[in-house]
Motif scaffolding. Structure first.
Motif, PDB file in Angstrom:
ATOM      1  N   MET A 146     -46.135 -57.171 -17.175  1.00  0.00           N
ATOM      2  CA  MET A 146     -44.856 -56.496 -16.900  1.00  0.00           C
ATOM      3  C   MET A 146     -44.444 -55.641 -18.093  1.00  0.00           C
ATOM      4  O   MET A 146     -44.000 -54.489 -17.935  1.00  0.00           O
ATOM      5  CB  MET A 146     -43.772 -57.523 -16.585  1.00  0.00           C
ATOM      6  N   LEU A 151     -41.811 -52.843 -17.762  1.00  0.00           N
ATOM      7  CA  LEU A 151     -40.774 -53.624 -17.082  1.00  0.00           C
ATOM      8  C   LEU A 151     -40.466 -54.893 -17.870  1.00  0.00           C
ATOM      9  O   LEU A 151     -41.266 -55.353 -18.682  1.00  0.00           O
ATOM     10  CB  LEU A 151     -41.225 -53.992 -15.659  1.00  0.00           C
ATOM     11  N   ASP A 152     -39.296 -55.454 -17.617  1.00  0.00           N
ATOM     12  CA  ASP A 152     -38.844 -56.657 -18.323  1.00  0.00           C
ATOM     13  C   ASP A 152     -39.481 -57.904 -17.713  1.00  0.00           C
ATOM     14  O   ASP A 152     -39.367 -58.125 -16.497  1.00  0.00           O
ATOM     15  CB  ASP A 152     -37.311 -56.758 -18.218  1.00  0.00           C
ATOM     16  N   ASN A 155     -37.784 -60.213 -15.168  1.00  0.00           N
ATOM     17  CA  ASN A 155     -37.591 -59.811 -13.770  1.00  0.00           C
ATOM     18  C   ASN A 155     -38.629 -60.395 -12.812  1.00  0.00           C
ATOM     19  O   ASN A 155     -38.680 -60.003 -11.643  1.00  0.00           O
ATOM     20  CB  ASN A 155     -37.646 -58.281 -13.656  1.00  0.00           C
ATOM     21  N   PHE A 163     -35.396 -53.121  -7.255  1.00  0.00           N
ATOM     22  CA  PHE A 163     -35.984 -52.134  -8.164  1.00  0.00           C
ATOM     23  C   PHE A 163     -35.952 -50.740  -7.536  1.00  0.00           C
ATOM     24  O   PHE A 163     -35.897 -50.590  -6.312  1.00  0.00           O
ATOM     25  CB  PHE A 163     -37.436 -52.501  -8.487  1.00  0.00           C
ATOM     26  N   SER A 164     -36.023 -49.720  -8.392  1.00  0.00           N
ATOM     27  CA  SER A 164     -36.116 -48.335  -7.922  1.00  0.00           C
ATOM     28  C   SER A 164     -37.541 -48.057  -7.455  1.00  0.00           C
ATOM     29  O   SER A 164     -38.450 -48.871  -7.654  1.00  0.00           O
ATOM     30  CB  SER A 164     -35.746 -47.377  -9.053  1.00  0.00           C
ATOM     31  N   GLN A 167     -39.981 -48.064 -10.355  1.00  0.00           N
ATOM     32  CA  GLN A 167     -40.210 -49.427 -10.844  1.00  0.00           C
ATOM     33  C   GLN A 167     -41.099 -50.204  -9.885  1.00  0.00           C
ATOM     34  O   GLN A 167     -41.958 -50.986 -10.318  1.00  0.00           O
ATOM     35  CB  GLN A 167     -38.871 -50.139 -11.030  1.00  0.00           C
ATOM     36  N   ARG A 168     -40.918 -49.993  -8.581  1.00  0.00           N
ATOM     37  CA  ARG A 168     -41.786 -50.665  -7.601  1.00  0.00           C
ATOM     38  C   ARG A 168     -43.238 -50.200  -7.743  1.00  0.00           C
ATOM     39  O   ARG A 168     -44.166 -51.000  -7.582  1.00  0.00           O
ATOM     40  CB  ARG A 168     -41.279 -50.408  -6.177  1.00  0.00           C
ATOM     41  N   ARG A 170     -44.574 -49.316 -10.555  1.00  0.00           N
ATOM     42  CA  ARG A 170     -45.049 -50.020 -11.754  1.00  0.00           C
ATOM     43  C   ARG A 170     -45.459 -51.453 -11.411  1.00  0.00           C
ATOM     44  O   ARG A 170     -46.435 -51.983 -11.955  1.00  0.00           O
ATOM     45  CB  ARG A 170     -43.965 -50.025 -12.834  1.00  0.00           C
ATOM     46  N   ILE A 171     -44.735 -52.088 -10.495  1.00  0.00           N
ATOM     47  CA  ILE A 171     -45.092 -53.437 -10.044  1.00  0.00           C
ATOM     48  C   ILE A 171     -46.440 -53.400  -9.324  1.00  0.00           C
ATOM     49  O   ILE A 171     -47.292 -54.276  -9.515  1.00  0.00           O
ATOM     50  CB  ILE A 171     -43.991 -54.014  -9.131  1.00  0.00           C
ATOM     51  N   VAL A 197     -40.109 -38.931 -12.622  1.00  0.00           N
ATOM     52  CA  VAL A 197     -40.747 -40.249 -12.552  1.00  0.00           C
ATOM     53  C   VAL A 197     -42.261 -40.098 -12.433  1.00  0.00           C
ATOM     54  O   VAL A 197     -43.021 -40.912 -12.965  1.00  0.00           O
ATOM     55  CB  VAL A 197     -40.175 -41.061 -11.373  1.00  0.00           C
ATOM     56  N   GLN A 200     -43.827 -39.955 -15.791  1.00  0.00           N
ATOM     57  CA  GLN A 200     -43.818 -41.263 -16.450  1.00  0.00           C
ATOM     58  C   GLN A 200     -44.959 -42.143 -15.947  1.00  0.00           C
ATOM     59  O   GLN A 200     -45.639 -42.816 -16.733  1.00  0.00           O
ATOM     60  CB  GLN A 200     -42.476 -41.950 -16.205  1.00  0.00           C
TER      61      GLN A 200
END
Length: 324
Positions: A146, A151-152, A155, A163-164, A167-168, A170-171, A197, A200
């Motif tokens: 993570m 990501l933190d 979480n 999540f945005s 962020q999803r 990234r998961i 995004v 990134q």
């Protein structure tokens, strides 16, 4: 010889046009027509083309989500090892192969189970693998992954809806990384994201490639994005590769009319010569000529009746066109 970790060799795939009990069995969509390319170890191969050109079908054959109708898929786990044809793998061999080859889908909101926590999503297949270290170690590893994707770790107990979109995604990338894969297939992973995004996520994937030495198959419709991220680009149209070249040179050296059309980002240049410009024509029969002939202003009778030869016009640059 070039060290290909995965190599597609004359792959073909067709689907029944209709569905259901009363569907006719002699009508097909020819999705992939004799495709060959290789993913070099530690490098990124970009498969580029408009929607419906066969990119995703090709990728899903490489991980055996779809069964290929013809050809071979060669896999070499190490430079000195023997090549294996994954189409001949049994269940045990295929399971081992899929532990090393991971797929990241386009839409994380659909590929992540909304009822599961992030930790359960990351470890859903991991805990059934041959390398499962136990829940405690897996939790610690999931936390490190993570952090690696930005990501933190706190979480891990949250669910995807919290999540945005970025962020999803990234998961989804973290889920692919947790089993230390050798190859990642990224299927339109930035196309559903905002431009800021997108950059990134691309930078994250670049960092992952440099740190881990992972090979990538990067599927996209945006040729400019692909040229930024990839080492080699294969341009695909109607189930056939029409051009392949080093990514750093393709913008200046593009030889196929379709590749030039993708770079222009518009089909307007073709409107005067063909009423069907802007359409990817569905292939309902096996190809007998250039797949792009119905849209190309330079097409001749030869183009319509004969598939152009796949020829090398410079080092590492191949094209399938009579003009090349």
């Amino acid at each position: 010889m070039t060290d290909f970790i995965i190599q597609a060799d004359h792959l073909t795939k067709r689907f029944t046009l209709d569905a259901g009990f009363f569907a006719k069995q002699d009508r097909f969509v020819y999705a992939v027509n004799d495709v060959s390319f290789g993913i070099e170890r530690g490098k990124t191969y970009g498969l580029v083309g408009e929607s419906g050109c066969g990119k995703t079908t090709t990728a899903r054959m490489l991980v055996r989500m779809y069964k290929a109708d013809g050809g071979a898929i060669w896999y070499r786990s190490a430079p000195e090892s023997v090549r294996d044809n994954i189409l001949l793998f049994g269940k045990k061999q295929l399971r081992s192969y899929r532990e090393k080859i991971k797929y990241v889908f386009q839409d994380p909101s659909r590929s992540l189970n909304p009822r599961m926590t992030v930790f359960n999503i990351l470890t859903a297949s991991y805990k059934y693998s041959s390398i499962w270290p136990g829940k405690k170690t897996a939790w610690e590893k999931a936390g490190r992954i993570m952090e690696e994707v930005g990501l933190d770790p706190l979480n891990l107990e949250k669910r995807p809806s919290e999540f945005s979109g970025g962020q999803r995604q990234r998961i989804s990338i973290a889920r692919a990384l947790i089993m230390k894969p050798e190859v990642m297939f990224c299927d339109e992973v930035v196309s559903a994201l905002d431009v800021s995004v997108q950059s990134q996520i691309l930078n994250l994937l670049q960092d992952i490639r440099q740190k881990r030495g992972i090979s990538f198959l990067f599927i996209a419709h945006d040729l400019r994005v692909s040229c930024y991220f990839c080492d080699t680009i294969g341009v695909m149209y109607r189930g056939l590769l029409v051009e392949e070249a080093p990514a750093r040179d393709l913008y200046q050296t593009a030889a196929h009319p379709y590749t030039k059309l993708l770079f222009s980002g518009s089909g307007k240049a073709f409107s005067a010569s063909n009423a069907n410009q802007g359409e990817v024509k569905t292939t309902l029969e096996s190809l007998h000529g250039c797949p792009f002939a119905h849209r190309c202003p330079h097409a001749s009778e030869k183009c319509r009746n004969q598939i152009p030869e796949w020829k090398e016009i410079s080092t590492g640059h191949k094209v399938r066109c009579v003009l090349g």
